[in-house]
Design a protein around this motif. Structure first.
Motif, PDB file in Angstrom:
ATOM      1  N   PHE A  43     -11.874   3.701  -3.189  1.00 25.04           N
ATOM      2  CA  PHE A  43     -10.885   3.907  -4.029  1.00 25.04           C
ATOM      3  C   PHE A  43     -10.704   2.442  -4.886  1.00 25.04           C
ATOM      4  O   PHE A  43     -10.002   2.593  -5.911  1.00 25.04           O
ATOM      5  CB  PHE A  43      -9.445   4.143  -3.149  1.00 25.04           C
ATOM      6  CG  PHE A  43      -8.400   4.299  -4.054  1.00 25.04           C
ATOM      7  CD1 PHE A  43      -8.141   5.355  -4.752  1.00 25.04           C
ATOM      8  CD2 PHE A  43      -7.302   3.422  -4.243  1.00 25.04           C
ATOM      9  CE1 PHE A  43      -6.856   5.916  -5.299  1.00 25.04           C
ATOM     10  CE2 PHE A  43      -6.188   3.514  -4.818  1.00 25.04           C
ATOM     11  CZ  PHE A  43      -5.924   4.679  -5.621  1.00 25.04           C
ATOM     12  N   GLN A  44     -11.187   1.458  -4.292  1.00 24.49           N
ATOM     13  CA  GLN A  44     -10.657   0.221  -4.983  1.00 24.49           C
ATOM     14  C   GLN A  44     -12.138  -0.457  -5.888  1.00 24.49           C
ATOM     15  O   GLN A  44     -12.394  -1.780  -5.818  1.00 24.49           O
ATOM     16  CB  GLN A  44     -10.219  -0.977  -4.039  1.00 24.49           C
ATOM     17  CG  GLN A  44      -8.747  -0.700  -3.730  1.00 24.49           C
ATOM     18  CD  GLN A  44      -7.714  -0.477  -4.655  1.00 24.49           C
ATOM     19  OE1 GLN A  44      -8.074  -0.937  -5.793  1.00 24.49           O
ATOM     20  NE2 GLN A  44      -6.683   0.089  -4.558  1.00 24.49           N
ATOM     21  N   PHE A  68      -5.679  -5.141  -7.711  1.00 23.24           N
ATOM     22  CA  PHE A  68      -6.371  -3.854  -7.419  1.00 23.24           C
ATOM     23  C   PHE A  68      -5.473  -2.707  -7.869  1.00 23.24           C
ATOM     24  O   PHE A  68      -4.268  -2.831  -8.145  1.00 23.24           O
ATOM     25  CB  PHE A  68      -6.366  -3.860  -5.645  1.00 23.24           C
ATOM     26  CG  PHE A  68      -5.146  -4.308  -5.217  1.00 23.24           C
ATOM     27  CD1 PHE A  68      -4.201  -3.165  -4.570  1.00 23.24           C
ATOM     28  CD2 PHE A  68      -4.653  -5.549  -4.748  1.00 23.24           C
ATOM     29  CE1 PHE A  68      -2.934  -3.453  -3.930  1.00 23.24           C
ATOM     30  CE2 PHE A  68      -3.419  -5.824  -4.112  1.00 23.24           C
ATOM     31  CZ  PHE A  68      -2.521  -4.738  -3.954  1.00 23.24           C
ATOM     32  N   HIS A  69      -6.239  -1.502  -7.874  1.00 19.63           N
ATOM     33  CA  HIS A  69      -5.755  -0.279  -8.124  1.00 19.63           C
ATOM     34  C   HIS A  69      -4.397   0.073  -7.465  1.00 19.63           C
ATOM     35  O   HIS A  69      -4.699   0.333  -6.399  1.00 19.63           O
ATOM     36  CB  HIS A  69      -6.687   0.642  -8.404  1.00 19.63           C
ATOM     37  CG  HIS A  69      -6.421   2.026  -9.008  1.00 19.63           C
ATOM     38  ND1 HIS A  69      -5.686   2.073 -10.308  1.00 19.63           N
ATOM     39  CD2 HIS A  69      -6.676   3.332  -8.662  1.00 19.63           C
ATOM     40  CE1 HIS A  69      -5.352   3.235 -10.605  1.00 19.63           C
ATOM     41  NE2 HIS A  69      -6.133   3.997  -9.740  1.00 19.63           N
ATOM     42  N   PHE A 190      -4.730   8.203  -3.096  1.00 19.94           N
ATOM     43  CA  PHE A 190      -4.145   6.830  -2.968  1.00 19.94           C
ATOM     44  C   PHE A 190      -3.506   6.960  -1.269  1.00 19.94           C
ATOM     45  O   PHE A 190      -3.590   5.660  -0.729  1.00 19.94           O
ATOM     46  CB  PHE A 190      -3.003   6.880  -3.894  1.00 19.94           C
ATOM     47  CG  PHE A 190      -2.186   5.567  -3.767  1.00 19.94           C
ATOM     48  CD1 PHE A 190      -2.728   4.151  -4.054  1.00 19.94           C
ATOM     49  CD2 PHE A 190      -0.728   5.458  -3.713  1.00 19.94           C
ATOM     50  CE1 PHE A 190      -2.019   3.011  -4.076  1.00 19.94           C
ATOM     51  CE2 PHE A 190      -0.225   4.312  -3.703  1.00 19.94           C
ATOM     52  CZ  PHE A 190      -0.626   3.058  -3.925  1.00 19.94           C
ATOM     53  N   ASN A 191      -2.793   7.916  -0.798  1.00 15.74           N
ATOM     54  CA  ASN A 191      -1.947   7.713   0.586  1.00 15.74           C
ATOM     55  C   ASN A 191      -3.279   7.598   1.511  1.00 15.74           C
ATOM     56  O   ASN A 191      -3.121   6.994   2.385  1.00 15.74           O
ATOM     57  CB  ASN A 191      -1.384   8.941   0.886  1.00 15.74           C
ATOM     58  CG  ASN A 191      -0.118   9.016  -0.016  1.00 15.74           C
ATOM     59  OD1 ASN A 191       0.547   7.858  -0.495  1.00 15.74           O
ATOM     60  ND2 ASN A 191       0.448  10.005  -0.151  1.00 15.74           N
ATOM     61  N   TYR A 196      -6.028   4.202   5.358  1.00 13.37           N
ATOM     62  CA  TYR A 196      -7.301   3.477   5.907  1.00 13.37           C
ATOM     63  C   TYR A 196      -6.859   2.098   6.173  1.00 13.37           C
ATOM     64  O   TYR A 196      -7.523   1.454   7.441  1.00 13.37           O
ATOM     65  CB  TYR A 196      -8.266   3.728   5.028  1.00 13.37           C
ATOM     66  CG  TYR A 196      -9.707   3.079   5.346  1.00 13.37           C
ATOM     67  CD1 TYR A 196     -10.270   3.639   6.664  1.00 13.37           C
ATOM     68  CD2 TYR A 196     -10.154   2.160   4.521  1.00 13.37           C
ATOM     69  CE1 TYR A 196     -11.607   3.394   6.654  1.00 13.37           C
ATOM     70  CE2 TYR A 196     -11.574   1.697   5.081  1.00 13.37           C
ATOM     71  CZ  TYR A 196     -12.276   2.237   6.142  1.00 13.37           C
ATOM     72  OH  TYR A 196     -13.395   1.642   6.449  1.00 13.37           O
ATOM     73  N   TYR A 197      -6.199   1.392   5.626  1.00 15.40           N
ATOM     74  CA  TYR A 197      -6.043  -0.236   6.099  1.00 15.40           C
ATOM     75  C   TYR A 197      -4.860  -0.628   6.606  1.00 15.40           C
ATOM     76  O   TYR A 197      -4.686  -1.744   6.973  1.00 15.40           O
ATOM     77  CB  TYR A 197      -6.209  -1.085   4.539  1.00 15.40           C
ATOM     78  CG  TYR A 197      -5.031  -0.975   3.530  1.00 15.40           C
ATOM     79  CD1 TYR A 197      -3.811  -2.053   4.010  1.00 15.40           C
ATOM     80  CD2 TYR A 197      -4.943  -0.340   2.489  1.00 15.40           C
ATOM     81  CE1 TYR A 197      -2.659  -1.879   3.009  1.00 15.40           C
ATOM     82  CE2 TYR A 197      -3.888  -0.330   1.805  1.00 15.40           C
ATOM     83  CZ  TYR A 197      -2.542  -1.136   1.859  1.00 15.40           C
ATOM     84  OH  TYR A 197      -1.638  -1.306   1.204  1.00 15.40           O
ATOM     85  N   TYR A 198      -3.916   0.559   6.890  1.00 20.08           N
ATOM     86  CA  TYR A 198      -2.804   0.148   7.246  1.00 20.08           C
ATOM     87  C   TYR A 198      -3.124  -0.488   9.014  1.00 20.08           C
ATOM     88  O   TYR A 198      -3.739  -0.237   9.578  1.00 20.08           O
ATOM     89  CB  TYR A 198      -2.106   1.268   8.102  1.00 20.08           C
ATOM     90  CG  TYR A 198      -1.069   2.047   6.917  1.00 20.08           C
ATOM     91  CD1 TYR A 198      -0.580   1.192   5.814  1.00 20.08           C
ATOM     92  CD2 TYR A 198      -0.650   3.332   6.736  1.00 20.08           C
ATOM     93  CE1 TYR A 198       0.165   1.678   4.636  1.00 20.08           C
ATOM     94  CE2 TYR A 198       0.075   3.976   5.873  1.00 20.08           C
ATOM     95  CZ  TYR A 198       0.539   3.026   4.856  1.00 20.08           C
ATOM     96  OH  TYR A 198       1.302   3.862   3.720  1.00 20.08           O
ATOM     97  N   LYS A 199      -2.138  -1.579   9.012  1.00 19.65           N
ATOM     98  CA  LYS A 199      -2.147  -2.265  10.242  1.00 19.65           C
ATOM     99  C   LYS A 199      -1.106  -2.177  11.432  1.00 19.65           C
ATOM    100  O   LYS A 199      -1.412  -2.399  12.552  1.00 19.65           O
ATOM    101  CB  LYS A 199      -2.107  -3.918   9.816  1.00 19.65           C
ATOM    102  CG  LYS A 199      -3.600  -4.544   9.160  1.00 19.65           C
ATOM    103  CD  LYS A 199      -3.412  -5.943   9.342  1.00 19.65           C
ATOM    104  CE  LYS A 199      -2.216  -6.418   8.212  1.00 19.65           C
ATOM    105  NZ  LYS A 199      -2.335  -7.851   7.933  1.00 19.65           N
TER     106      LYS A 199
END
Length: 321
Positions: A43-44, A68-69, A190-191, A196-199
């Motif tokens: 996505f990026q 970033f997008h 986008f969601n 995917y990167y949420y911590k």
């Protein structure tokens, strides 16, 4: 010193990781994994990452900045927006005009990506002035509003089972329908990237009235070990009217009342957007002094971008959500 600004390449990854971890006191292994998920996801693929090296110090990386997008939408128009983040200069090199050089490099190299409509950033106070000097406009400040939930929250442990029984939904895609307002994209692609990167763990709860729906995304922030803040960061809805949002927010507050471990609720919102602010006030949230700066740089001469009332913004409009 001989300072050179250039595009990031993987040969400098270790140095960049060390620079970021030193700045924010991150653990290196954990952040390296996050960097991969955040910047190297498909996505990026057009993300812009910039480094500054000191060639006289064996190509030492002394500065970093990324764009970033970060898409937004106005009615049926989707904006190809990019968000600026991690404006870092090594402490030993501050005062040398490095951030100014980075932003000049950005201006000169934006044609390397597909047409960008605008840039947006939520800078810390140290970088805020630097952005404005480079002709980024101070769009507005998000204001924080809080509401007490339980005075004796410190007596109760956080019960994950209780949380999940109330916030028992998954995040919905493509439900936002807000006319004549600029709002964050909520497409599946986008969601999915954000998830995917949420911590940190996010929880979701919806309020429905016929075909109208508003879904709130929240997370818990613990202060001073015993104060539990429930941050309302996402508000996705197909009915952007004060009365409906007021009822939805009221439903959320009633459900949170059942969670005795939560000290207070908070929400950051655009104070110039009367629709959401009125809904917040009708639910007895009180404004506090804390704010978040938001700056933008228009690249298409779109006069609507600087209209403060046009923006629907929350805590989730920050990449750190």
């Amino acid at each position: 010193m001989k300072l050179v600004v250039s595009h990031y390449t993987d040969e400098y990854k270790k140095q960049v990781m060390n620079l970021i971890c030193r700045e924010y006191n991150y653990e290196l292994k954990t952040y390296t994994e996050f960097f991969h998920k955040f910047y190297e996801h498909q996505f990026q693929h057009n993300a812009i990452k910039i480094i500054v090296i000191d060639e006289d110090a064996h190509n030492l990386v002394v500065g970093f900045f990324a764009l970033f997008h970060w898409p937004y939408q106005l009615n049926s128009k989707k904006y190809n927006a990019y968000k600026g983040v991690n404006a870092i200069v090594m402490p030993e090199y501050r005062g040398c005009g490095i951030f100014k050089k980075i932003l000049k490099f950005v201006d000169e190299n934006l044609n390397t990506t597909p047409q960008i409509d605008f840039l947006i950033a939520t800078p810390l106070p140290a970088a805020f002035i630097g952005f404005k000097k480079n002709n980024w406009k101070h769009l507005l400040d998000l204001h924080w509003y809080i509401k007490p939930n339980s005075l004796f929250s410190f007596l109760f442990p956080i019960n994950d089972f209780k949380l999940k029984s109330i916030f028992n939904e998954k995040k919905l895609n493509n439900i936002t329908l807000i006319k004549n307002q600029i709002h964050q994209d909520d497409s599946e692609t986008f969601n999915d990237w954000r998830a995917y990167y949420y911590k940190t763990k996010k929880y979701y709860l919806s309020y429905k009235d016929g075909n109208d729906i508003v879904q709130f995304g929240v997370k818990i922030n613990i202060r001073k070990k015993i104060i539990r803040e429930l941050i309302i960061g996402e508000v996705a809805t197909n009915n952007y009217e004060t009365q409906f949002l007021m009822k939805g927010l009221n439903h959320l507050c009633k459900e949170v009342k059942k969670i005795h471990a939560i000290s207070f609720l908070s929400i950051a919102a655009n104070p110039h957007n009367d629709i959401i602010i009125e809904a917040i006030k009708l639910n007895n949230f009180n404004k506090i002094k804390k704010v978040i700066h938001i700056v933008v740089k228009d690249l298409t001469n779109n006069t609507q971008l600087l209209n403060q009332k046009k923006w629907v913004l929350y805590r989730a409009d920050l990449d750190s959500w």
